[in-house]
Write an enzyme that holds these catalytic residues in place. Structure first.
Site, mmCIF file in Angstrom:
data_model
loop_
_atom_site.group_PDB
_atom_site.id
_atom_site.type_symbol
_atom_site.label_atom_id
_atom_site.label_comp_id
_atom_site.label_asym_id
_atom_site.label_seq_id
_atom_site.Cartn_x
_atom_site.Cartn_y
_atom_site.Cartn_z
ATOM 1 N N PRO A 2 0.841 -1.205 0.000
ATOM 2 C CA PRO A 2 0.000 0.000 0.000
ATOM 3 C C PRO A 2 0.871 1.248 0.000
ATOM 4 O O PRO A 2 1.943 1.262 0.591
ATOM 5 C CB PRO A 2 -0.772 -0.106 1.313
ATOM 6 C CG PRO A 2 -0.497 -1.444 1.885
ATOM 7 C CD PRO A 2 0.750 -1.959 1.238
ATOM 8 N N GLU A 3 0.423 2.301 -0.667
ATOM 9 C CA GLU A 3 1.135 3.570 -0.640
ATOM 10 C C GLU A 3 0.807 4.271 0.688
ATOM 11 O O GLU A 3 -0.148 3.920 1.376
ATOM 12 C CB GLU A 3 0.671 4.445 -1.804
ATOM 13 C CG GLU A 3 0.812 3.781 -3.154
ATOM 14 C CD GLU A 3 1.995 4.290 -3.973
ATOM 15 O OE1 GLU A 3 2.472 5.395 -3.721
ATOM 16 O OE2 GLU A 3 2.434 3.563 -4.871
ATOM 17 N N LYS A 55 4.435 3.986 6.102
ATOM 18 C CA LYS A 55 3.621 2.786 5.916
ATOM 19 C C LYS A 55 3.304 2.084 7.234
ATOM 20 O O LYS A 55 2.799 0.968 7.239
ATOM 21 C CB LYS A 55 4.316 1.859 4.928
ATOM 22 C CG LYS A 55 4.285 2.494 3.535
ATOM 23 C CD LYS A 55 5.151 1.808 2.542
ATOM 24 C CE LYS A 55 5.094 2.585 1.221
ATOM 25 N NZ LYS A 55 5.992 2.027 0.231
#
Ligand code: ZN
Length: 285
Positions: A2-3, A55
């Site tokens: 995921p960004e 993150k």
């Protein structure tokens, strides 16, 4: 993976469900967490804040400890009402945190630890707010200096270094290089201070624009088609270069190129016409 903006949205949703509410239930399949909970029960404590750092997703409890989770490729957090059917099988459950209204379930969370405040401050892998593009405390000058120090590396790789700046993932990497007219394969040492400052501010601007309340789940950097409010099946329609290899550049019409880059072999997209090397050389010879 995921960004950073995805983790930010997850943290925001979890924050709404959990913040300022007493914990009424806690379960986990992760031994480190259950051992902590045996000694210092989370039930009865209140969730004080949920935040993202790059993150990492951090849940701060009133007892002083922080639950830090990293999703890597596989993990996700879901929010359910009591009794609601889960969208993943129970075997994937790693963490359940409940209050009177909601149940937050962490599925296949690969990295999770409980940290005391001093451990959190010392955790080198969890980025400080000053280098998190989505933090109010993001320090553009300090990040520009960190970035400039990686002289011998290619700029698109350095944008992914979470210890330089946190929150830019592989999609944003190509988009940031495009909007600043930077060749992704250019070594940092060949970029001037102005260009580095431009890259840092573009990183902050593009990632931030994607966590606005109405921005949805698709990453948007190209506003030309007004995709913001609709759910588009083709994510690349809202982007300048990412996923568009072989298609015409939205600015100059040249064919968008694609190449595997860096030690982690991440895919990079760019337009050679809009993003020339400083010395005019062509990356494909
Ligand atoms: Zn172009």
């Amino acid at each position: 993976m995921p960004e950073g903006d995805t983790i930010f949205r997850t943290a925001r949703a979890l924050g709404r469900a959990l913040t300022d509410k007493p914990v009424t239930g806690f379960r986990s399949t992760i031994a480190l967490l259950t051992r902590y909970d045996d000694e210092t029960p989370l039930v009865g404590q209140t969730v004080e804040q949920v935040e993202s750092r790059g993150k990492w997703l951090l849940i701060h409890f009133s007892g002083g400890a922080t639950l830090a989770t990293h999703m890597l490729m596989s993990g996700s957090w879901h929010i359910y009402r009591p009794g609601e059917r889960w969208q993943q099988p129970r075997i994937n459950m790693r963490i359940v945190l409940e209050n009177a209204e909601y149940m937050a379930v962490g599925f296949r969370v690969p990295v999770a630890k409980m940290l005391a405040p001093e451990q959190l401050a010392r955790a080198a892998r969890i980025p400080a707010p000053a280098i998190d593009v989505l933090s109010e405390d993001f320090d553009t000058d300090a990040v520009a200096r960190r970035l400039a120090a990686h002289k011998g590396e290619e700029i698109a790789d350095v944008l992914l270094h979470q210890e330089v700046l946190a929150g830019v993932g592989n999609v944003f990497k190509s988009e940031i290089c495009f909007v600043t007219g930077t060749n992704p394969f250019c070594r940092v040492g060949a970029l001037d201070d102005f260009k580095i400052a431009e890259l840092v501010s573009a990183s902050q601007r593009l990632v931030k624009a994607n966590v606005l309340e109405d921005s949805g789940d698709t990453i948007v950097t190209f506003g030309g088609k007004k995709r913001r409010t609709t759910h588009n099946a083709d994510p690349s329609a809202s982007l300048w270069v990412y996923g568009r290899d072989g298609e015409p550049c939205r600015r100059c019409g040249q064919r968008i190129r694609r190449r595997i880059q860096g030690p982690d072999a991440r895919v990079t997209f760019w337009c050679q016409g809009c993003q020339p090397m400083p010395d005019g050389s062509d990356i494909d010879g």
